[in-house]
Structures are given as C-alpha cells and as structure tokens.
Design a protein around this motif. Structure first.
Motif, short mmCIF file in Angstrom:
data_model
loop_
_atom_site.label_atom_id
_atom_site.label_comp_id
_atom_site.label_asym_id
_atom_site.label_seq_id
_atom_site.Cartn_x
_atom_site.Cartn_y
_atom_site.Cartn_z
N PHE A 153 26.15 -32.13 34.00
CA PHE A 153 27.38 -31.93 33.39
C PHE A 153 27.05 -31.78 31.63
CE2 PHE A 153 31.88 -32.16 34.85
CZ PHE A 153 32.35 -31.44 33.90
N ILE B 137 31.49 -25.78 31.26
CA ILE B 137 32.04 -25.98 30.18
C ILE B 137 32.44 -24.66 29.36
CG2 ILE B 137 30.87 -28.26 30.16
CD1 ILE B 137 29.88 -25.58 27.54
N PRO C 135 34.62 -29.56 28.87
CA PRO C 135 34.91 -29.54 30.34
C PRO C 135 36.13 -28.82 30.74
CG PRO C 135 35.01 -31.78 29.59
CD PRO C 135 34.87 -30.89 28.27
N SER D 104 35.94 -27.82 34.52
CA SER D 104 35.43 -27.74 35.87
C SER D 104 36.24 -28.01 37.00
CB SER D 104 33.84 -28.16 36.08
OG SER D 104 33.29 -27.90 34.65
N TYR E 90 39.46 -32.87 34.88
CA TYR E 90 40.05 -31.87 34.07
C TYR E 90 40.97 -30.55 34.68
CZ TYR E 90 35.82 -33.90 32.45
OH TYR E 90 34.89 -34.92 32.10
#
Length: 340
Positions: free
Chosen positions: A142, A182, A190, A192, A196
């Motif tokens: 990430f 992102i 972020p 994804s 989120y």
C-alpha cells in the motif's frame, strides 16, 4: 479507461489488528451470512473477483471455497492465521504458506496478499518465500503511510519489487506486484476499499477511482465485514471503533455504485491478459455460471439471512435496478507512474 481489479480478503470479522486485546473468548463468526450480500452484488453485475482466502477459513469452510471457485472467481492465498508478516520470522511464514497451499491445493493459487498489507522493506524477506512457493504475483503493498502498514515510496502502478528494496522496480524481479490504489493530491490518498470504501463519500470514491482508471487499472479490495453489519460492536477505544465500524451501513450501496461506473475482473486474469504471468502456470478459473436470481438463493453454502438484518442495505433486485456493465479491453496509456 482501464478494466480494474476487485478482490475480497476472505477472513473472519475479528481478523482486525485494531480489535486485538478486546475480543471475547466466545464469539460467532457469522461467516456464511456475511457473504450473502457480496455474492448477490457480484452476481447482479456478473462480476468475477479474486478471493484472497485465509487458510483458517479454508480449513473451517472448504465447501464455501469450493462454491466461490465454482462461481468463476479466482482463489488466491492470504496466509493461514492472519498474523502480520512483521510478527513472524521467515520460517514461520513459510510454515503458514505451506499449510495454506495444502488447504487450497485444488485451486492452485498464484497470487498472495499479506495480512494487514504488511509487506514492506521490514519484511522484504517474504518475496523470497513467495518465489520459493511458486507464487507469480503479490498484492500487499500500500503506497501510503499509516500506523499499521504502508510503503509510501513504492510505485503506484504494477511493477516488480527488488529483493533489496521493495520500493524499487527490478525488471528481473521474480514477483509481480499490484499495489493497492491511491491518488496523488499533494500526498498519497488511499481510495482502494475496506475502511476507505466505508468512510469516503460516494463522489470522492468515484472521482478517485476514475482518476486512477484513466491511467492504469485500479486495485480495489474489501472484507465481508466491510459491508455486513452483523458482528457485535465491541467496547474499544475511539480510533479502533472508527476504523472497525464506521460506514458499514452505507458501504454496500457504495460497492454497487462502483460496479455501476467501472468494470472489474480478478487480479490474476487482469495480469494474465496483460501478458505479465507465466504461460506455464495459467490462473485457474472455473467457467462462470449463469446468473441466478438475487432473491431466494438456495445454495446451502451461503444460507439466507433474515431480511431485517439488511434493511439498511437492500440488494434484492439490484440486477433490475442497474444493468450489468459490458467488459472492456485492457488499455494502457503510458502513464509515467506505471512501471510495467
């Protein structure tokens, strides 16, 4: 606009680092119930996804994994116990890989995702293990910085991590890395999925994923407990409560919105169509079955649940409300952020 990847981390609701130390000893997993809205939504849009399966889940529910594969989804590996890589040494990690691969032997998984996205330069030794056990791709990095995970200097597009520095592309690297998506807006933001998906407004999600998909395939993920409000809320500190429960009652509608706007496919299939996987080890996929009605599913592997549980997230009739999207061919635009 690129076709994007959708994945589900198939794990129990308590596999959450923010709940450590607060879990009751006696708890229901609600596992099969939590899958019903996911399958209903995927079926409604005729979407196939990658399921990163925890070995402990495959051990307890082999019939569910079989059903997922029979539906035409890709089976990939999520280790066995959901311990982050930084809590293990390489020998213990390889023990988990071996145990998980034995449980998933019928599906020949070629993809891996580390629990809690815990692949970083601190745990780069895991790449050697993934190569040793025959994995072709990873989706654990990430490119953000959080208290729990992140490699903010990593490339944002598909690349091959160097054994010496996972933030550096090595054309000879043995593993394909598909980072979580992102958007760059001063800092890496972020967008994804998971927390989120639950926390960001629909408009922000659509804008962010559209911005990524205009340049390269986006990589979106979720957990069953992200869209299923069944697990009991625990008495945990504010931050843990926020990360674990915020937005769970609105996230299914957001997932539906994303499948309305964008096209998705399993990670392994996408990488294979981009000619990035070895032809000697094709991604094993079951033929996609004809869509069944969302209402009144009769599959014993995924039993129905009482309607009041999902009154805030109705999905019956989704197929009639939103037509399934046509598949699109993969198109790369030569974006400078894209390594491969």
């Amino acid at each position: 606009m690129a076709v994007n990847a959708l994945s589900i981390d198939l794990e129990f609701w308590w596999c959450n680092e923010f709940l450590n130390g607060y879990l009751p000893g006696d708890r229901e997993d609600m596992f099969k119930e939590s899958l019903r809205p996911i399958f209903a939504s995927l079926d409604a849009f005729n979407v196939r996804a990658t399921f990163f399966v925890l070995g402990a889940v495959a051990e307890r529910y082999p019939e569910v994994i079989h059903d997922i594969h029979r539906r035409g989804h890709e089976i990939a590996c999520h280790a066995y116990s959901h311990k982050p890589l930084y809590s293990m040494d390489q020998r213990e990690f390889e023990g988990e890989l071996g145990k998980s691969l034995e449980l998933l032997a019928d599906y020949n998984p070629v993809g891996f995702r580390a629990p809690s996205f815990s692949l970083s330069n601190r745990t780069k030794w895991a790449l050697e293990s993934l190569e040793k056990y025959g994995f072709q791709y990873d989706s654990s990095i990430f490119p953000v910085r959080t208290p729990l995970y992140g490699a903010p200097d990593a490339p944002v597009g598909i690349y091959r991590p160097s054994r010496d520095d996972i933030t550096v592309h090595d054309p000879d690297g043995p593993i394909i890395e598909f980072p979580l998506s992102i958007v760059r807006f001063g800092v890496n933001i972020p967008i994804s999925g998971g927390f989120y998906l639950r926390s960001l407004p629909k408009q922000v999600l659509a804008w962010g994923i559209g911005r990524v998909a205009a340049k390269r395939p986006a990589n979106i993920y979720l957990h069953p407990h992200d869209i299923y409000p069944g697990p009991p809320p625990l008495k945990v500190p504010f931050l843990s409560r926020l990360v674990t429960y915020h937005g769970v009652h609105t996230s299914l509608e957001k997932l539906i919105m994303l499948m309305m706007k964008f096209s998705f496919m399993p990670i392994g299939v996408l990488l294979d169509e981009m000619s990035l996987l070895s032809p000697e080890a094709p991604v094993p996929m079951a033929p996609a079955r004809l869509l069944r009605g969302v209402r009144g599913r009769d599959d014993p592997a995924v039993p129905t649940i009482p309607a009041p549980t999902l009154q805030l997230q109705p999905f019956d009739g989704v197929r009639q409300r939103y037509p399934a999207r046509a598949a699109r061919s993969i198109h790369e635009t030569g974006d400078p952020d894209e390594t491969l």
